[in-house]
Design a protein around this motif. Structure first.
Motif, PDB file in Angstrom:
ATOM      1  N   PRO A 105       0.833  -1.209   0.000  1.00 27.30           N
ATOM      2  CA  PRO A 105       0.000   0.000   0.000  1.00 27.30           C
ATOM      3  C   PRO A 105       0.863   1.252   0.000  1.00 27.30           C
ATOM      4  O   PRO A 105       1.644   1.493   0.922  1.00 27.30           O
ATOM      5  CB  PRO A 105      -0.785  -0.125   1.318  1.00 27.30           C
ATOM      6  N   VAL A 106       0.762   2.064  -1.048  1.00 32.53           N
ATOM      7  CA  VAL A 106       1.528   3.303  -1.148  1.00 32.53           C
ATOM      8  C   VAL A 106       0.600   4.411  -1.632  1.00 32.53           C
ATOM      9  O   VAL A 106      -0.111   4.248  -2.621  1.00 32.53           O
ATOM     10  CB  VAL A 106       2.709   3.167  -2.134  1.00 32.53           C
ATOM     11  N   GLU A 107       0.618   5.531  -0.933  1.00 31.51           N
ATOM     12  CA  GLU A 107      -0.120   6.714  -1.375  1.00 31.51           C
ATOM     13  C   GLU A 107       0.771   7.524  -2.302  1.00 31.51           C
ATOM     14  O   GLU A 107       1.978   7.659  -2.061  1.00 31.51           O
ATOM     15  CB  GLU A 107      -0.509   7.555  -0.164  1.00 31.51           C
ATOM     16  N   THR A 108       0.215   8.055  -3.387  1.00 34.90           N
ATOM     17  CA  THR A 108       1.005   8.879  -4.296  1.00 34.90           C
ATOM     18  C   THR A 108       0.382  10.268  -4.430  1.00 34.90           C
ATOM     19  O   THR A 108      -0.827  10.439  -4.260  1.00 34.90           O
ATOM     20  CB  THR A 108       1.114   8.250  -5.705  1.00 34.90           C
ATOM     21  N   ALA A 109       1.236  11.239  -4.739  1.00 31.44           N
ATOM     22  CA  ALA A 109       0.758  12.609  -4.942  1.00 31.44           C
ATOM     23  C   ALA A 109       1.663  13.296  -5.957  1.00 31.44           C
ATOM     24  O   ALA A 109       2.890  13.340  -5.770  1.00 31.44           O
ATOM     25  CB  ALA A 109       0.764  13.389  -3.629  1.00 31.44           C
ATOM     26  N   GLU A 115       6.186  22.841  -2.745  1.00 25.62           N
ATOM     27  CA  GLU A 115       4.779  23.090  -2.402  1.00 25.62           C
ATOM     28  C   GLU A 115       4.126  21.757  -2.064  1.00 25.62           C
ATOM     29  O   GLU A 115       3.345  21.219  -2.845  1.00 25.62           O
ATOM     30  CB  GLU A 115       4.058  23.775  -3.575  1.00 25.62           C
ATOM     31  N   LEU A 116       4.419  21.229  -0.896  1.00 26.93           N
ATOM     32  CA  LEU A 116       3.921  19.913  -0.508  1.00 26.93           C
ATOM     33  C   LEU A 116       2.511  20.024   0.075  1.00 26.93           C
ATOM     34  O   LEU A 116       2.274  20.838   0.976  1.00 26.93           O
ATOM     35  CB  LEU A 116       4.860  19.275   0.525  1.00 26.93           C
ATOM     36  N   PRO A 117       1.569  19.199  -0.399  1.00 26.17           N
ATOM     37  CA  PRO A 117       0.177  19.298   0.064  1.00 26.17           C
ATOM     38  C   PRO A 117      -0.096  18.450   1.307  1.00 26.17           C
ATOM     39  O   PRO A 117      -1.061  17.689   1.363  1.00 26.17           O
ATOM     40  CB  PRO A 117      -0.594  18.758  -1.151  1.00 26.17           C
ATOM     41  N   PHE A 118       0.761  18.580   2.321  1.00 23.46           N
ATOM     42  CA  PHE A 118       0.634  17.761   3.522  1.00 23.46           C
ATOM     43  C   PHE A 118       0.651  18.645   4.762  1.00 23.46           C
ATOM     44  O   PHE A 118       1.217  19.749   4.759  1.00 23.46           O
ATOM     45  CB  PHE A 118       1.771  16.725   3.602  1.00 23.46           C
TER      46      PHE A 118
END
Length: 303
Positions: A105-109, A115-118
């Motif tokens: 399981p890996v989340e990608t963005a 400009e990190l959306p975290f």
């Protein structure tokens, strides 16, 4: 002399180049997710951090590409979960396909390092491999790395080109190009055919313009220090193994890949591994980081 590329042009070049490169990226660089791949990734991370493997919690990879680091670290159990980012959607698509195949399981963005959306303080580790030299605004990126790290969190970046090491590596590259016609005759390989698609050929050419930095150890450490990181450490990796590898990769790049004998690839890989052991055991502890082909950076956010 042509004008320097703007920040937006650098981003566009990086996106286009890596979108095109994604299709055969793993095969080009010999990326694998078995025991050998895990050993390579763990070795790099441990040398960067200066410590043996420990549980590193939730990790964010910058410029993850096809997943060489994130997927191998997950398989090794060194990180608990991974979020993989890249400016290239096609790279992330290849990563997701490999993750599904491996059952990981890996989340990608798709996003930019600056400009990190975290959320703030949401990761234990921010890391990457051969990515910092692509980023046009390093200071902005490192400020983001610090923002998303928890107190005591770590950054670890491997495979960043050393300015002096890169100059040294140009010598074996030029030598390999000079002897390439003789080498092709000896191994029975045809010269590499030019790409027929003019747009794709141009995008592959972008490989020569997407590398916007080569670092001295002091420059790389300075970026981290200016962003408020502590315990900043820069070390060197690959000297004779790097020279050997660049000779082989340069020769291979001039020939049709299917014509190159399997025995050549086996010999080249075994030779690289043997010389890498020499680098790790003998040269890296004794010689200044600046002369090595790659630099590794680690640092910590204040508690």
């Amino acid at each position: 002399m042509p004008a320097a590329a703007s920040v937006e042009e650098i981003k566009e070049h990086n996106t286009r180049y890596h979108d095109v490169a994604a299709r055969d990226y793993d095969s080009k660089w010999g990326i694998s997710y078995g025991e050998q791949g895990r050993a390579q990734v763990l070795g790099k991370l441990r040398r960067a951090l200066g410590e043996d493997g420990r549980h590193l919690g939730r990790a964010l990879e910058i410029g993850a590409g096809t997943g060489y680091f994130s997927l191998n670290l997950l398989r090794a159990g060194v990180i608990e979960s991974a979020v993989a980012t890249d400016i290239s959607q096609r790279m992330l698509d290849e990563l997701s396909a490999s993750a599904r195949r491996l059952g990981l399981p890996v989340e990608t963005a798709r996003c930019e390092a600056a400009e990190l959306p975290f959320a703030d303080a949401s990761f234990d580790l921010v890391f990457g491999h051969a990515v910092l030299h692509h980023l046009p605004d390093l200071d902005a990126a490192f400020r983001e790395f610090r923002r998303v790290l928890r107190p005591g969190g770590r950054v670890a970046f491997c495979g960043e080109p050393s300015r002096h090491g890169d100059l040294l590596a140009s010598v074996p590259k030029r030598a390999a190009l000079a002897v390439a016609p003789v080498w092709r005759r000896l191994v029975g390989a045809r010269p590499r055919m030019e790409l027929e698609d003019g747009h794709e050929a141009h995008d592959h050419w972008l490989e020569h313009v997407v590398d916007v930095h080569a670092f001295t150890p002091g420059q790389l450490a300075g970026v981290a220090k200016r962003s408020g990181f502590a315990e900043v450490r820069v070390s060197g990796e690959e000297l004779v193994a790097g020279w050997f590898g660049w000779v082989n990769r340069t020769l291979e790049s001039t020939a049709e890949k299917n014509d190159i004998p399997t025995l050549w690839f086996r010999w080249a890989h075994r030779g690289y591994l043997a010389l890498k052991e020499l680098d790790t055991a003998v040269l890296e502890p004794r010689l200044p980081p600046a002369i090595f082909y790659n630099l590794l950076l680690s640092a910590r956010t204040p508690e």
